[in-house]
Write a protein that holds these residues in place. Structure first.
Motif, PDB file in Angstrom:
ATOM      1  N   ARG A 134      10.793  12.890  19.216  1.00 16.08           N
ATOM      2  CA  ARG A 134      11.793  13.929  18.948  1.00 16.08           C
ATOM      3  C   ARG A 134      12.810  13.520  17.895  1.00 16.08           C
ATOM      4  N   TRP A 135      12.963  12.204  17.679  1.00 18.93           N
ATOM      5  CA  TRP A 135      13.951  11.734  16.709  1.00 18.93           C
ATOM      6  C   TRP A 135      13.359  11.537  15.309  1.00 18.93           C
ATOM      7  N   ASN A 136      12.035  11.609  15.219  1.00 23.39           N
ATOM      8  CA  ASN A 136      11.334  11.430  13.942  1.00 23.39           C
ATOM      9  C   ASN A 136      11.688  10.080  13.307  1.00 23.39           C
ATOM     10  N   LYS A 137      11.662   9.039  14.139  1.00 24.98           N
ATOM     11  CA  LYS A 137      12.021   7.696  13.688  1.00 24.98           C
ATOM     12  C   LYS A 137      11.035   6.670  14.226  1.00 24.98           C
ATOM     13  N   ALA A 138      10.976   5.533  13.512  1.00 19.49           N
ATOM     14  CA  ALA A 138      10.363   4.335  14.075  1.00 19.49           C
ATOM     15  C   ALA A 138      11.462   3.595  14.825  1.00 19.49           C
ATOM     16  N   PHE A 139      11.086   2.597  15.638  1.00 21.24           N
ATOM     17  CA  PHE A 139      12.100   1.922  16.450  1.00 21.24           C
ATOM     18  C   PHE A 139      11.968   0.406  16.387  1.00 21.24           C
ATOM     19  N   VAL A 140      13.116  -0.220  16.516  1.00 17.10           N
ATOM     20  CA  VAL A 140      13.188  -1.677  16.531  1.00 17.10           C
ATOM     21  C   VAL A 140      12.419  -2.219  17.732  1.00 17.10           C
ATOM     22  N   GLY A 141      11.686  -3.339  17.472  1.00 16.84           N
ATOM     23  CA  GLY A 141      11.043  -4.047  18.563  1.00 16.84           C
ATOM     24  C   GLY A 141       9.634  -3.579  18.914  1.00 16.84           C
ATOM     25  N   TYR A 142       9.156  -2.547  18.285  1.00 15.45           N
ATOM     26  CA  TYR A 142       7.806  -2.047  18.588  1.00 15.45           C
ATOM     27  C   TYR A 142       6.813  -2.562  17.541  1.00 15.45           C
ATOM     28  N   ASP A 143       5.589  -2.792  17.988  1.00 12.14           N
ATOM     29  CA  ASP A 143       4.515  -3.189  17.068  1.00 12.14           C
ATOM     30  C   ASP A 143       3.967  -1.942  16.365  1.00 12.14           C
ATOM     31  N   TYR A 144       4.117  -1.917  15.066  1.00 14.39           N
ATOM     32  CA  TYR A 144       3.590  -0.783  14.290  1.00 14.39           C
ATOM     33  C   TYR A 144       2.357  -1.214  13.486  1.00 14.39           C
ATOM     34  N   TRP A 145       1.350  -0.389  13.533  1.00 17.76           N
ATOM     35  CA  TRP A 145       0.146  -0.596  12.738  1.00 17.76           C
ATOM     36  C   TRP A 145       0.389  -0.010  11.350  1.00 17.76           C
ATOM     37  N   ILE A 146      -0.085  -0.723  10.326  1.00 12.52           N
ATOM     38  CA  ILE A 146       0.048  -0.261   8.947  1.00 12.52           C
ATOM     39  C   ILE A 146      -1.336  -0.200   8.322  1.00 12.52           C
ATOM     40  N   TRP A 147      -1.631   0.902   7.677  1.00  7.65           N
ATOM     41  CA  TRP A 147      -2.902   1.027   6.962  1.00  7.65           C
ATOM     42  C   TRP A 147      -2.707   2.020   5.818  1.00  7.65           C
ATOM     43  N   VAL A 148      -3.680   2.074   4.914  1.00  6.29           N
ATOM     44  CA  VAL A 148      -3.599   3.006   3.788  1.00  6.29           C
ATOM     45  C   VAL A 148      -4.747   4.000   3.845  1.00  6.29           C
ATOM     46  N   GLY A 149      -4.415   5.225   3.500  1.00  7.04           N
ATOM     47  CA  GLY A 149      -5.411   6.271   3.359  1.00  7.04           C
ATOM     48  C   GLY A 149      -5.449   6.735   1.918  1.00  7.04           C
ATOM     49  N   GLY A 150      -5.915   7.962   1.725  1.00  6.11           N
ATOM     50  CA  GLY A 150      -6.019   8.476   0.361  1.00  6.11           C
ATOM     51  C   GLY A 150      -7.298   8.089  -0.319  1.00  6.11           C
ATOM     52  N   GLY A 151      -8.175   7.420   0.417  1.00  6.01           N
ATOM     53  CA  GLY A 151      -9.434   6.952  -0.159  1.00  6.01           C
ATOM     54  C   GLY A 151      -9.412   5.454  -0.329  1.00  6.01           C
ATOM     55  N   THR A 152     -10.354   4.771   0.305  1.00  5.50           N
ATOM     56  CA  THR A 152     -10.403   3.308   0.221  1.00  5.50           C
ATOM     57  C   THR A 152     -11.741   2.809  -0.308  1.00  5.50           C
ATOM     58  N   SER A 153     -12.597   3.717  -0.762  1.00  6.74           N
ATOM     59  CA  SER A 153     -13.870   3.321  -1.373  1.00  6.74           C
ATOM     60  C   SER A 153     -14.302   4.389  -2.361  1.00  6.74           C
ATOM     61  N   VAL A 154     -15.011   3.970  -3.384  1.00  8.58           N
ATOM     62  CA  VAL A 154     -15.546   4.867  -4.417  1.00  8.58           C
ATOM     63  C   VAL A 154     -16.963   4.432  -4.729  1.00  8.58           C
ATOM     64  N   GLY A 155     -17.871   5.387  -4.764  1.00  2.76           N
ATOM     65  CA  GLY A 155     -19.241   5.061  -5.147  1.00  2.76           C
ATOM     66  C   GLY A 155     -20.157   4.824  -3.970  1.00  2.76           C
ATOM     67  N   PRO A 156     -21.370   4.384  -4.275  1.00  4.43           N
ATOM     68  CA  PRO A 156     -21.810   3.921  -5.608  1.00  4.43           C
ATOM     69  C   PRO A 156     -21.983   5.061  -6.597  1.00  4.43           C
ATOM     70  N   VAL A 157     -21.663   4.748  -7.871  1.00  4.74           N
ATOM     71  CA  VAL A 157     -21.818   5.718  -8.949  1.00  4.74           C
ATOM     72  C   VAL A 157     -22.472   5.017 -10.137  1.00  4.74           C
ATOM     73  N   SER A 158     -23.096   5.807 -10.985  1.00  2.00           N
ATOM     74  CA  SER A 158     -23.670   5.301 -12.231  1.00  2.00           C
ATOM     75  C   SER A 158     -22.862   5.864 -13.382  1.00  2.00           C
ATOM     76  N   SER A 159     -22.517   5.011 -14.323  1.00  2.00           N
ATOM     77  CA  SER A 159     -21.707   5.414 -15.457  1.00  2.00           C
ATOM     78  C   SER A 159     -22.418   5.025 -16.746  1.00  2.00           C
ATOM     79  N   GLN A 160     -22.338   5.891 -17.734  1.00  2.00           N
ATOM     80  CA  GLN A 160     -22.946   5.619 -19.027  1.00  2.00           C
ATOM     81  C   GLN A 160     -21.896   5.055 -19.957  1.00  2.00           C
ATOM     82  N   SER A 161     -22.129   3.863 -20.473  1.00  2.00           N
ATOM     83  CA  SER A 161     -21.235   3.238 -21.432  1.00  2.00           C
ATOM     84  C   SER A 161     -22.046   2.943 -22.684  1.00  2.00           C
TER      85      SER A 161
END
Length: 307
Positions: free
Chosen positions: A180-207
């Motif tokens: 209800r407070w929309n807060k994190a709190f002191v003393g608690y174990d928080y998990w941290i991770w990243v989203g938004g995409g963490t892998s790409v491919g496999p793809v083939s590229s022409q150079s």
């Protein structure tokens, strides 16, 4: 008064002799010039003109430096075209390096939506266009020589630099929006991770003429918060609300020790694996992201039972 016709007839042999004193090749040249309109505004324009080059003296007679014909209109020589292509490739390689370094050392500010460096100053990393293409008609021996100057690793790097590697979106769990407070709190174990995409491919590229196979994934994550830096393997493990209550993150966690507004800055290390021409390897690229949260403190309140 000597008539103009008489003057021309008198000097015509000399004019023919001077004209026939040399022969030249011709090529197209694009010139840039500034045109001033009636409104006083300057406009930069270009035009194509024919200019002589490789002129040689000849011993009288002949047709002299003939006006360019469709057969003479061959443009720059193969050597000049190859040299111009090498110069264009060198400029592109320098731009490519600056672009990769800029993308790895800056982030998109979540408020202004502008890309900024570590000091918060706006930066422009530019956009990579297509690599310079060889001009039509360039003999294969010149093109093959230019191609052979690039190693498989250089070819793969150019393809990898074009990958759209997402910037990390930082998440913490339990999510502060769940209370209800929309807060994190002191003393608690928080998990941290990243989203938004963490892998790409496999793809083939022409150079150029080479085909490069690419696969990218986040292999390391570092998170700066509370004056410390967490080093995590991979992108971190997402917190599952009904499963992970009271559990500690297996790979990337943090306990807030003080209250207040906190900024988390994440650097995702992308490993791009490549293979081309029978060779393989990997490159490391970085992408940055950040998030802000507010940390509060919960206090237990003793309430006497009624009666």
């Amino acid at each position: 008064m000597v008539s103009l016709l008489a003057l021309l007839m008198t000097n015509w042999p000399g004019l023919v002799s001077a004209h026939a004193a040399k022969t030249c090749q011709w090529k197209k040249v694009t010139q840039t010039y500034t045109s001033i309109g009636r409104d006083g505004k300057a406009t930069v324009k270009t035009k194509t003109v024919m200019v002589p080059y490789n002129c040689k003296e000849v011993d009288g007679g002949g047709d002299g430096d003939e006006a360019p014909t469709s057969e003479d209109d061959s443009g720059p020589s193969a050597e000049e075209s190859a040299a111009a292509l090498r110069e264009a490739i060198a400029k592109y390689n320098a731009l490519e390096k600056r672009h990769v370094e800029c993308m790895g050392s800056s982030i998109v500010d979540p408020v202004t939506k502008m890309r900024v460096n570590a000091a918060g100053d706006p930066v422009n990393c530019g956009r990579l266009g297509l690599r310079p293409e060889p001009p039509k008609g360039l003999p294969k021996e010149y093109l093959n020589a230019i191609i052979s100057e690039r190693t498989p690793e250089e070819i793969a790097y150019s393809a990898a630099a074009q990958l759209a590697l997402p910037e990390p979106v930082i998440n913490i769990g339990p999510d502060p929006s769940w209370n209800r407070w929309n807060k994190a709190f002191v003393g608690y174990d928080y998990w941290i991770w990243v989203g938004g995409g963490t892998s790409v491919g496999p793809v083939s590229s022409q150079s150029g003429p080479a085909t490069v196979s690419l696969r990218a994934e986040v292999t390391e994550l570092s998170v700066s918060v509370d004056g410390a830096t967490l080093s995590c393997t991979g992108p971190g493990t997402p917190y599952v609300r009904d499963r992970d209550v009271g559990r500690v993150s297996p790979d990337c966690g943090h306990v807030f020790e003080t209250t207040g507004e906190k900024r988390l800055v994440a650097v995702a290390q992308w490993t791009v694996s490549w293979s081309t021409g029978g060779e393989s390897g990997s490159f490391e690229f970085q992408r940055r992201g950040q998030m802000d949260t507010v940390v509060g403190e919960l206090h237990a309140v003793n309430v006497d039972p009624p009666g």
